[in-house]
Design an enzyme around this catalytic site. Structure first.
Site, PDB file in Angstrom:
ATOM      1  CD  GLU A  92      -2.826   1.049   2.492  1.00 13.35           C
ATOM      2  OE1 GLU A  92      -3.149  -0.073   2.927  1.00 13.35           O
ATOM      3  OE2 GLU A  92      -3.241   2.110   2.978  1.00 13.35           O
ATOM      4  CE  LYS A 275      -5.969  -1.778   5.894  1.00 14.44           C
ATOM      5  NZ  LYS A 275      -5.230  -0.885   5.010  1.00 14.44           N
ATOM      6  CG  ASP A 291       1.822 -16.493  11.719  1.00 17.42           C
ATOM      7  OD1 ASP A 291       1.000 -15.802  11.096  1.00 17.42           O
ATOM      8  OD2 ASP A 291       1.573 -17.631  12.158  1.00 17.42           O
ATOM      9  CG  HIS A 412      -3.825   8.002   0.138  1.00 19.44           C
ATOM     10  ND1 HIS A 412      -3.089   6.854   0.052  1.00 19.44           N
ATOM     11  CD2 HIS A 412      -4.536   7.913   1.276  1.00 19.44           C
ATOM     12  CE1 HIS A 412      -3.335   6.108   1.109  1.00 19.44           C
ATOM     13  NE2 HIS A 412      -4.208   6.731   1.868  1.00 19.44           N
TER      14      HIS A 412
END
Ligand code: MEV
Length: 457
Positions: A92, A275, A291, A412
């Site tokens: 991302e 998130k 992991d 962004h």
């Protein structure tokens, strides 16, 4: 705290404050990194070539190829007075820039302060058909020393001072099938992630638990809700660090506190908020061969520990020292706080389970993960988990600062425009001016970038 603390070197004489790192060519970046971490030419070559399909073929089944992701470097981090460069593997755009930006702000308050618990994993043994749970519990707890000896199945971990440390018993009277007893084995795994060690130990003690309880052992597996193995990071940053042409610093930090408040009160926002935290944490997990699904599972279970899913962070405006009494790092006088003239401060904290290792598994088998660990220079799994907590806090700060001011799209778009400029063949200074034009024109397309470059030529 003056501006000078922003770029001053740490106790080892290094600074991670690499202004303009993003403007260097890829080769120049690798050279800078090699000098920072004393990487050998072979290690630099691993960065470019990745693991290779032959190694991958030994890692999982039915291999037909390999799948690459970029590895970027988060700059500007200072954690407990030491500077770090952070390897981040992520698809991302904006994540690397965001953590680096927030880490630069954090330097204005002396950087991140972190801590962690001992690396205690939990293994569960499920016992069915236990006729008398009270008697079984007493028998199991009475045999604790014997069980701990039986569970001491990893000579490597034992040699490093770890091993099984405790046994706990839980009775679950109401489940969708039958009542059941669950035994928790607590195991100090030192620098390993520990899944193999604790799964082996759980299987080793299961027959004895059956005998002690009169029940039948079914599941024998670690819990990914590793709530005994937590790391935390804290930060204080003067309000003025957040001032921009359009926003006063104090208004921005108040906005950040309100943004966090929504994520504390509302699971819909909390999921997005957390998130963002995991954007940073997973990227370090991937880079170091850890992991990330285990980490995700633990983080979200912890976020719901009070019976309702909520933010993993706390962000607040602090106007008096007293308001820092709840903080691990800042309640004592051991850590220097910004000068009075620099208050109010933004205070932030993140705490979560972080089951990560620096030995064994993919951390050992993946050559790029080995290079990533060398770049980080962490000496223990606990130190890695603390760095990850700081990265998660940084990522979250960058996100909610943007959301509480200009919105997330502006940054962004600027990054997206850079990528379009590069895709169109722009190099050096042209990347910046082409990207700027694309943003100004509101047309962030590779075709337009090509036209601009052609006109310039
Ligand atoms: C995007 O990957 C992450 C954010 O949505 C996190 C947030 O909203 O806090 C920007």
């Amino acid at each position: 705290m003056g501006q000078s603390s922003v770029s001053s070197p740490d106790a080892e004489g290094r600074t991670s404050r690499l202004g303009g790192f993003y403007q260097l060519s890829l080769n120049e970046r690798v050279a800078t990194l090699a000098a920072w971490a004393a990487l050998t030419p072979e290690e630099c070559a691993w960065l470019a070539q990745g693991m290779g399909v032959e190694r991958g073929d030994k890692m999982i089944e039915n291999v037909v190829g390999r799948y690459d992701l970029p590895l970027g470097i988060g700059t500007n981090f200072t954690i407990n007075g030491r500077d770090y460069l952070i390897p981040l593997v992520v698809e991302e755009p904006s994540v690397v820039a965001a953590v680096s930006f927030a880490a630069r702000l954090a330097r204005l308050g002396g950087g991140f302060r972190t801590g962690s618990s001992e690396p205690i994993m939990i293994a569960q043994v499920q016992l069915l058909g236990v006729a008398d749970p009270e008697l079984a519990t007493a028998a199991i707890l009475g045999a604790k020393q014997e069980l701990l000896a039986l569970a001491n199945t990893s000579p490597t971990i034992a040699r490093l001072g770890g091993g099984p440390v405790d046994v706990e018993v839980r009775w679950l009277p109401q489940t969708p099938t039958v009542p059941m007893l669950v035994v928790h084995l607590l195991f100090d795994v030192r620098d390993a992630m520990g899944a193999n060690a604790v799964n082996t130990a759980a299987e080793a003690i299961a027959p004895r638990l059956e005998a002690l309880s009169g029940g039948r052992a079914l599941l024998r597996i670690l819990s990914n809700y590793s709530d005994r193995r937590r790391a935390w990071a804290e930060v204080v940053i003067p309000a003025h660090a957040f001032s921009t042409a359009g926003f006063g610093g104090e208004a921005v930090i108040e906005g950040i506190a309100h943004a966090n408040a929504l994520a504390v009160a509302d699971p819909y926002r909390a999921a997005t908020h957390n998130k963002g935290i995991m954007n940073g944490i997973d990227a370090v997990a991937l880079a170091t061969g850890n992991d990330w699904r285990a980490i995700e599972a633990g983080a979200h279970a912890y976020a719901a520990r009070q019976g309702r899913y909520a933010a993993l962070t706390d962000w607040r405006v602090v106007r008096e020292k007293m308001e820092l009494l709840g903080s691990s790092a800042y309640r004592s006088d051991a850590v220097r706080l910004p000068d009075e003239a620099d208050w109010p401060l933004l205070y932030g904290r993140l705490e979560l389970p972080l089951a990560v290792g620096i030995v064994g598994g993919a951390t050992r088998a993946h050559p790029v993960a080995q290079v990533a660990l060398k770049i980080l220079g962490v000496g223990s799994a606990r130190e890695l988990s603390e760095v990850m907590a700081a990265v998660g806090l940084a990522q979250n700060l960058a996100a909610i600062r943007a959301l509480a001011t200009d919105g997330i799209q502006r940054g962004h778009m600027a990054l997206h425009a850079r990528q379009m400029a590069i895709a169109a063949g722009a190099e050096g200074a042209a990347v910046d001016w082409v990207a700027e034009r694309l943003v100004q024109e509101g047309q962030i397309r590779v075709e337009r970038a090509r036209e601009l470059l052609a006109q310039d030529r």
